[in-house]
Design a protein around this motif. Structure first.
Motif, PDB file in Angstrom:
ATOM      1  N   ILE A 161       0.679  -0.820  -0.542  1.00  0.00           N
ATOM      2  CA  ILE A 161       0.072  -0.139  -0.151  1.00  0.00           C
ATOM      3  C   ILE A 161       0.902   0.874  -0.027  1.00  0.00           C
ATOM      4  O   ILE A 161       1.962   1.501   0.777  1.00  0.00           O
ATOM      5  N   ILE A 162       0.684   1.968  -0.575  1.00  0.00           N
ATOM      6  CA  ILE A 162       1.920   3.036  -0.568  1.00  0.00           C
ATOM      7  C   ILE A 162       0.661   4.032  -0.154  1.00  0.00           C
ATOM      8  O   ILE A 162       0.196   4.497   0.297  1.00  0.00           O
ATOM      9  N   LEU A 163       1.878   4.516   0.645  1.00  0.00           N
ATOM     10  CA  LEU A 163       1.061   5.343   2.244  1.00  0.00           C
ATOM     11  C   LEU A 163       1.938   6.786   1.981  1.00  0.00           C
ATOM     12  O   LEU A 163       3.107   7.322   1.892  1.00  0.00           O
ATOM     13  N   SER A 164       0.579   7.430   2.113  1.00  0.00           N
ATOM     14  CA  SER A 164       0.713   9.017   1.838  1.00  0.00           C
ATOM     15  C   SER A 164       2.016   9.827   3.744  1.00  0.00           C
ATOM     16  O   SER A 164       1.791   9.577   4.084  1.00  0.00           O
ATOM     17  N   GLU A 198      17.036  -0.278  -0.969  1.00  0.00           N
ATOM     18  CA  GLU A 198      15.891  -0.606  -2.279  1.00  0.00           C
ATOM     19  C   GLU A 198      14.264  -1.092  -1.276  1.00  0.00           C
ATOM     20  O   GLU A 198      13.679  -1.331  -2.004  1.00  0.00           O
ATOM     21  N   ILE A 199      15.066  -1.376   0.151  1.00  0.00           N
ATOM     22  CA  ILE A 199      13.530  -1.443   0.525  1.00  0.00           C
ATOM     23  C   ILE A 199      11.704  -0.710   0.510  1.00  0.00           C
ATOM     24  O   ILE A 199      11.145  -0.861  -0.186  1.00  0.00           O
ATOM     25  N   ILE A 200      12.683  -0.302   0.879  1.00  0.00           N
ATOM     26  CA  ILE A 200      10.958   1.391   0.500  1.00  0.00           C
ATOM     27  C   ILE A 200      11.226   1.680  -0.263  1.00  0.00           C
ATOM     28  O   ILE A 200      12.393   3.178  -0.620  1.00  0.00           O
ATOM     29  N   LYS A 201      10.008   2.242  -1.360  1.00  0.00           N
ATOM     30  CA  LYS A 201      10.098   3.368  -3.011  1.00  0.00           C
ATOM     31  C   LYS A 201       9.539   3.887  -2.258  1.00  0.00           C
ATOM     32  O   LYS A 201       8.171   3.806  -2.257  1.00  0.00           O
ATOM     33  N   THR A 202      10.316   4.789  -3.386  1.00  0.00           N
ATOM     34  CA  THR A 202       9.966   6.116  -3.692  1.00  0.00           C
ATOM     35  C   THR A 202       8.232   6.199  -4.121  1.00  0.00           C
ATOM     36  O   THR A 202       8.273   5.830  -5.901  1.00  0.00           O
ATOM     37  N   HIS A 203       7.498   6.907  -4.254  1.00  0.00           N
ATOM     38  CA  HIS A 203       6.050   7.629  -4.815  1.00  0.00           C
ATOM     39  C   HIS A 203       6.119   8.609  -5.563  1.00  0.00           C
ATOM     40  O   HIS A 203       5.652   9.626  -4.278  1.00  0.00           O
ATOM     41  N   ARG A 204       6.631   9.835  -6.703  1.00  0.00           N
ATOM     42  CA  ARG A 204       6.848  10.522  -6.493  1.00  0.00           C
ATOM     43  C   ARG A 204       5.364  11.513  -6.125  1.00  0.00           C
ATOM     44  O   ARG A 204       4.875  10.946  -7.890  1.00  0.00           O
TER      45      ARG A 204
END
Length: 215
Positions: A161-164, A198-204
């Motif tokens: 889940i992408i968390l803001s 590499e484990i925590i991914k950024t979603h711009r």
């Protein structure tokens, strides 16, 4: 994991949301059965906690719809205490039935059991022990701050889940925190330096999510 909490008692919803958020779960809140059904249709729900006596659509009917259309776990809350009421709740497909009043800590334990939640989790080369608040990388104990541990726990529970930044501030720092979003970036940068970039991914423009192989 997304927990839908539906109850027309605003204080009850507030209390349960605070308890589940503290455990790292993402809560989605509804004030009646109709809103609960709309939120269920528009969101991925892992567990629905439904009050029986809700306006517009009662919890039993909401439960029946959810179970007819998904594999989502359902827990019914009610002030009703007769055996026949419990049988009705279970017959409509509910996975669990809790009578009011109750201790929120016990409710969380039952919710975790329904979700088959594990206190020891493995992601890539990390072992995360939720109960003892320890994280190991390749069997070596990492030195994490309280915030860093709460972040990795939150990402783990909400894997995929992408968390803001706003959601992370609510879940990790608390609703009353008045700092800005940059503090989230700072702590994630420090956490990455310890667990691996590499484990925590950024979603711009959206936020962050946990990436890796889950066991």
């Amino acid at each position: 994991m997304n927990i839908l909490i539906a109850d027309d008692e605003a204080q009850m919803v507030k209390i349960l949301s605070a308890y589940f958020n503290k455990e790292g779960f993402n809560t989605i809140l509804a004030k009646d059965g109709e809103e609960a059904l709309n939120l269920f249709s528009s969101s991925k729900i892992d567990l629905a906690i439904l009050d029986w006596m809700m306006p517009k659509v009662n919890g039993i009917d909401v439960c029946r719809y959810i179970k007819d259309n998904s594999n989502t776990k359902v827990l019914i809350l009610t002030a009703k205490g007769e055996n026949e009421d419990e049988l009705e709740a279970l017959n409509c497909g509910a996975d669990e039935y809790v009578k009011k009043p109750f201790d929120p800590r016990i409710l969380i334990m039952r919710a975790k059991k329904l979700l088959e939640f594990k206190d020891l989790l493995k992601i890539s080369n990390l072992n995360i022990d939720i109960a003892s608040k320890k994280v190991y990388k390749n069997e070596e104990l990492l030195t994490l701050t309280k915030i860093e541990f709460e972040l990795i726990k939150c990402f783990t529970i909400n894997k995929g889940i992408i968390l803001s930044r706003e959601k992370l501030l609510d879940l990790v720092w608390g609703l009353e925190y008045e700092g800005d979003y940059r503090t989230v970036d700072t702590h994630i940068r420090r956490l990455r330096s310890k667990i691996g970039e590499e484990i925590i991914k950024t979603h711009r423009g959206l936020g962050y999510s946990l990436d890796g192989d889950f066991n």
